[in-house]
Design a protein around this motif. Structure first.
Motif, PDB file in Angstrom:
ATOM      1  N   VAL A  58       0.835  -1.201   0.000  1.00  0.00           N
ATOM      2  CA  VAL A  58       0.000   0.000   0.000  1.00  0.00           C
ATOM      3  C   VAL A  58       0.869   1.249   0.000  1.00  0.00           C
ATOM      4  N   ALA A  59       1.955   1.232   0.774  1.00  0.00           N
ATOM      5  CA  ALA A  59       2.865   2.375   0.793  1.00  0.00           C
ATOM      6  C   ALA A  59       3.499   2.589  -0.572  1.00  0.00           C
ATOM      7  N   ALA A  60       3.840   1.507  -1.263  1.00  0.00           N
ATOM      8  CA  ALA A  60       4.428   1.635  -2.602  1.00  0.00           C
ATOM      9  C   ALA A  60       3.461   2.324  -3.553  1.00  0.00           C
ATOM     10  N   ILE A  61       2.194   1.933  -3.500  1.00  0.00           N
ATOM     11  CA  ILE A  61       1.181   2.536  -4.367  1.00  0.00           C
ATOM     12  C   ILE A  61       0.951   3.994  -3.984  1.00  0.00           C
ATOM     13  N   SER A  62       0.712   4.226  -2.700  1.00  0.00           N
ATOM     14  CA  SER A  62       0.364   5.569  -2.238  1.00  0.00           C
ATOM     15  C   SER A  62       1.493   6.562  -2.466  1.00  0.00           C
ATOM     16  N   LEU A  63       2.718   6.174  -2.143  1.00  0.00           N
ATOM     17  CA  LEU A  63       3.849   7.086  -2.288  1.00  0.00           C
ATOM     18  C   LEU A  63       4.144   7.380  -3.755  1.00  0.00           C
ATOM     19  N   THR A  64       3.957   6.393  -4.623  1.00  0.00           N
ATOM     20  CA  THR A  64       4.140   6.631  -6.056  1.00  0.00           C
ATOM     21  C   THR A  64       3.143   7.663  -6.562  1.00  0.00           C
ATOM     22  N   LEU A  65       1.878   7.511  -6.198  1.00  0.00           N
ATOM     23  CA  LEU A  65       0.855   8.459  -6.642  1.00  0.00           C
ATOM     24  C   LEU A  65       1.110   9.852  -6.064  1.00  0.00           C
ATOM     25  N   LEU A  66       1.500   9.909  -4.810  1.00  0.00           N
ATOM     26  CA  LEU A  66       1.792  11.210  -4.198  1.00  0.00           C
ATOM     27  C   LEU A  66       2.980  11.895  -4.865  1.00  0.00           C
ATOM     28  N   ALA A  67       3.958  11.098  -5.244  1.00  0.00           N
ATOM     29  CA  ALA A  67       5.164  11.671  -5.842  1.00  0.00           C
ATOM     30  C   ALA A  67       4.912  12.232  -7.232  1.00  0.00           C
ATOM     31  N   LEU A  68       3.928  11.691  -7.940  1.00  0.00           N
ATOM     32  CA  LEU A  68       3.727  12.047  -9.339  1.00  0.00           C
ATOM     33  C   LEU A  68       2.549  12.990  -9.580  1.00  0.00           C
ATOM     34  N   LEU A  69       1.665  13.147  -8.587  1.00  0.00           N
ATOM     35  CA  LEU A  69       0.461  13.949  -8.783  1.00  0.00           C
ATOM     36  C   LEU A  69       0.491  15.223  -7.957  1.00  0.00           C
ATOM     37  N   LYS A  70      -0.220  16.234  -8.424  1.00  0.00           N
ATOM     38  CA  LYS A  70      -0.329  17.513  -7.726  1.00  0.00           C
ATOM     39  C   LYS A  70      -1.755  18.036  -7.881  1.00  0.00           C
ATOM     40  N   PRO A  71      -2.148  19.008  -7.071  1.00  0.00           N
ATOM     41  CA  PRO A  71      -3.505  19.561  -7.195  1.00  0.00           C
ATOM     42  C   PRO A  71      -3.800  20.035  -8.617  1.00  0.00           C
ATOM     43  N   GLY A  72      -5.010  19.709  -9.064  1.00  0.00           N
ATOM     44  CA  GLY A  72      -5.426  20.072 -10.412  1.00  0.00           C
ATOM     45  C   GLY A  72      -5.218  18.988 -11.441  1.00  0.00           C
ATOM     46  N   ASP A  73      -4.464  17.949 -11.098  1.00  0.00           N
ATOM     47  CA  ASP A  73      -4.214  16.857 -12.038  1.00  0.00           C
ATOM     48  C   ASP A  73      -5.427  15.945 -12.151  1.00  0.00           C
ATOM     49  N   HIS A  74      -5.454  15.217 -13.253  1.00  0.00           N
ATOM     50  CA  HIS A  74      -6.492  14.220 -13.523  1.00  0.00           C
ATOM     51  C   HIS A  74      -5.819  12.860 -13.624  1.00  0.00           C
ATOM     52  N   VAL A  75      -6.316  11.877 -12.868  1.00  0.00           N
ATOM     53  CA  VAL A  75      -5.738  10.540 -12.882  1.00  0.00           C
ATOM     54  C   VAL A  75      -6.824   9.536 -13.248  1.00  0.00           C
ATOM     55  N   LEU A  76      -6.473   8.607 -14.127  1.00  0.00           N
ATOM     56  CA  LEU A  76      -7.376   7.529 -14.532  1.00  0.00           C
ATOM     57  C   LEU A  76      -7.018   6.271 -13.747  1.00  0.00           C
ATOM     58  N   VAL A  77      -8.001   5.680 -13.096  1.00  0.00           N
ATOM     59  CA  VAL A  77      -7.777   4.520 -12.229  1.00  0.00           C
ATOM     60  C   VAL A  77      -8.692   3.385 -12.679  1.00  0.00           C
ATOM     61  N   ALA A  78      -8.110   2.215 -12.889  1.00  0.00           N
ATOM     62  CA  ALA A  78      -8.904   1.050 -13.306  1.00  0.00           C
ATOM     63  C   ALA A  78      -9.931   0.706 -12.240  1.00  0.00           C
ATOM     64  N   ASP A  79     -11.122   0.381 -12.688  1.00  0.00           N
ATOM     65  CA  ASP A  79     -12.238   0.151 -11.778  1.00  0.00           C
ATOM     66  C   ASP A  79     -12.068  -1.098 -10.926  1.00  0.00           C
ATOM     67  N   HIS A  80     -11.104  -1.957 -11.267  1.00  0.00           N
ATOM     68  CA  HIS A  80     -10.951  -3.215 -10.530  1.00  0.00           C
ATOM     69  C   HIS A  80      -9.729  -3.206  -9.611  1.00  0.00           C
ATOM     70  N   VAL A  81      -9.207  -2.026  -9.276  1.00  0.00           N
ATOM     71  CA  VAL A  81      -7.991  -1.984  -8.465  1.00  0.00           C
ATOM     72  C   VAL A  81      -8.243  -2.472  -7.039  1.00  0.00           C
ATOM     73  N   TYR A  82      -7.155  -2.787  -6.391  1.00  0.00           N
ATOM     74  CA  TYR A  82      -7.121  -3.185  -4.986  1.00  0.00           C
ATOM     75  C   TYR A  82      -7.914  -2.175  -4.154  1.00  0.00           C
ATOM     76  N   GLY A  83      -8.694  -2.681  -3.215  1.00  0.00           N
ATOM     77  CA  GLY A  83      -9.562  -1.817  -2.424  1.00  0.00           C
ATOM     78  C   GLY A  83      -8.841  -0.685  -1.733  1.00  0.00           C
ATOM     79  N   ASN A  84      -7.632  -0.927  -1.231  1.00  0.00           N
ATOM     80  CA  ASN A  84      -6.884   0.135  -0.558  1.00  0.00           C
ATOM     81  C   ASN A  84      -6.389   1.189  -1.539  1.00  0.00           C
ATOM     82  N   THR A  85      -6.160   0.797  -2.794  1.00  0.00           N
ATOM     83  CA  THR A  85      -5.810   1.791  -3.813  1.00  0.00           C
ATOM     84  C   THR A  85      -6.992   2.720  -4.046  1.00  0.00           C
ATOM     85  N   ARG A  86      -8.175   2.147  -4.176  1.00  0.00           N
ATOM     86  CA  ARG A  86      -9.381   2.961  -4.345  1.00  0.00           C
ATOM     87  C   ARG A  86      -9.599   3.867  -3.130  1.00  0.00           C
TER      88      ARG A  86
END
Length: 394
Positions: A90-118
């Motif tokens: 979970v930390a690997a997923i969360s920290l990657t997203l935090l490192a690459l995204l900023k306010p105002g960005d748009h991210v596409l997330v697959a509807d079948h992802v791991y519950g903690n990712t959602r």
């Protein structure tokens, strides 16, 4: 690593240890330590200035000999420019997203992802004013129609958590790279034995090493890998800035687990397929969700991109009431009830898919099975005693 290390078999045995190998213990010890001391201020300053590089000892939080060896070993297995360890998947997923995204960005997330990712996307990213849009994981190259000028990243998973659809990895990454959109894939299921997503165009690969990598249900660890050196450095600096740290014992356990990874996952594949095909023949079973079976969504992409399958799959039982399902699960003796997988024990878990882009309307009850290393005849006998409790209304 030795110049003779030319296959994944050799890498799993020979990598992750200092070279050259002379008189030594077979395994690296559990390496404990926080403070690193230097003989001169010049040596200290040189380490400080290069502290984000794998192999440079500056302070315990940045790594030590054992963690560096593990990172180098995983980078070799994943064909990555570099790997950064985290305290959990979970930390690997969360920290990657935090490192690459900023306010105002748009991210596409697959509807079948791991519950903690959602959950992370819906709670943390939404508070950052990042727009999260969920998409049908089987959209393939048509995902291009969802891109906006502010689209920065695609987060997806192969196969999907619980429902096991296998997306068109190369199709998605090809259109993403053409549009300048990063792709992040959770590749926990296949492991580097059966798939190298970075070779398929994925920018960042994340996964839980708590599963097949460690293999014994006794280790929490995440992995972030990138094929691009600049991306790797960006992610590593962010993880270090946050202060996430993998424990010394976890590093030891992951190094130990990797030595037998190929044999274990091949055994899991064989038992998993045997059990899945057997379950498909039982009257209480409506459908199997296993990427290696022809009727699983995305089977053609799994066949193209992977060389094998894990021992984790889903079963849709014919409609029954919730109490019958609970009685069935509780009656199983050789299957523990647990949220993890990839260890040596068999597990069972009822699953209720959460979908927002495309509704999950499959009739019946979905149950996830992790097939461990028990005797498969014993597992079948266990199931045969419990299956009649599912008094299907079909």
């Amino acid at each position: 690593m030795s110049k003779h290390t030319t296959s994944i078999d050799n890498t799993l045995v020979q990598a992750g240890r200092p070279q050259p190998l002379q008189t030594r213990q077979v395994n690296l010890p559990i390496e404990l330590g926080s403070t690193v001391v230097f003989d001169s201020i010049e040596a200290f300053e040189q380490a400080r200035d290069h502290r984000y590089q794998t192999g440079v000892q500056y302070y315990g939080r940045y790594g030590n000999t054992a963690s560096f060896e593990l990172e180098l070993m995983l980078a070799t297995l994943e064909h990555a420019a570099g790997v950064t360890l985290t305290s959990s998947g979970v930390a690997a997923i969360s920290l990657t997203l935090l490192a690459l995204l900023k306010p105002g960005d748009h991210v596409l997330v697959a509807d079948h992802v791991y519950g903690n990712t959602r959950a992370f996307c819906d709670t943390v990213l939404s508070r950052m004013n990042v727009t999260v849009e969920y998409f049908d994981p089987m959209i393939g190259t048509a995902i291009e129609s969802l891109f906006r000028p502010e689209t920065i990243l695609i987060m997806f998973e192969a196969p999907g958590s619980g429902t096991f659809e296998f997306p068109d990895i190369t199709g998605i990454t090809e259109v993403a790279r053409h549009a300048g959109v990063w792709s992040v894939l959770d590749g926990t299921w296949a492991t580097p034995v059966f798939c190298q997503p970075l070779d398929l165009g994925v920018d960042v690969l994340v996964y839980s090493a708590s599963k097949y990598i460690s293999g014994h249900s006794d280790c929490m660890m995440g992995v972030i890998a990138s094929g691009d050196a600049n991306m790797h450095e960006r992610l590593r600096r962010y993880v270090m800035a946050i202060g996430d740290k993998t424990g010394a014992q976890e590093v030891y356990l992951a190094l130990r687990g990797l030595r037998t990874l190929k044999m274990r996952i091949q055994a899991a594949q064989a038992s998993g397929l045997e059990m899945a095909q057997w379950l498909a023949e039982q009257p209480q079973v409506k459908r199997l969700l296993h990427p290696a079976l022809p009727d699983c969504p995305g089977h053609e992409f799994w066949k193209r991109d992977c060389t094998g399958s894990a021992g984790l799959f889903g079963v849709i039982f014919h409609p029954c009431d919730n109490e019958q399902l609970r009685e069935f699960v509780n009656a199983l003796e050789h299957f523990g009830i647990g949220v993890s997988w990839g260890g040596y024990e068999s597990l069972v878990l009822p699953v209720t898919p959460v979908r927002t882009a495309k509704s999950w309307d499959e009739p019946g009850k979905l149950v996830r099975f992790n097939i461990g290393f028990e005797d498969t005849d014993s597992l079948k006998a266990d199931l045969l005693e419990a299956l009649p409790l599912l008094n299907s209304s079909n």
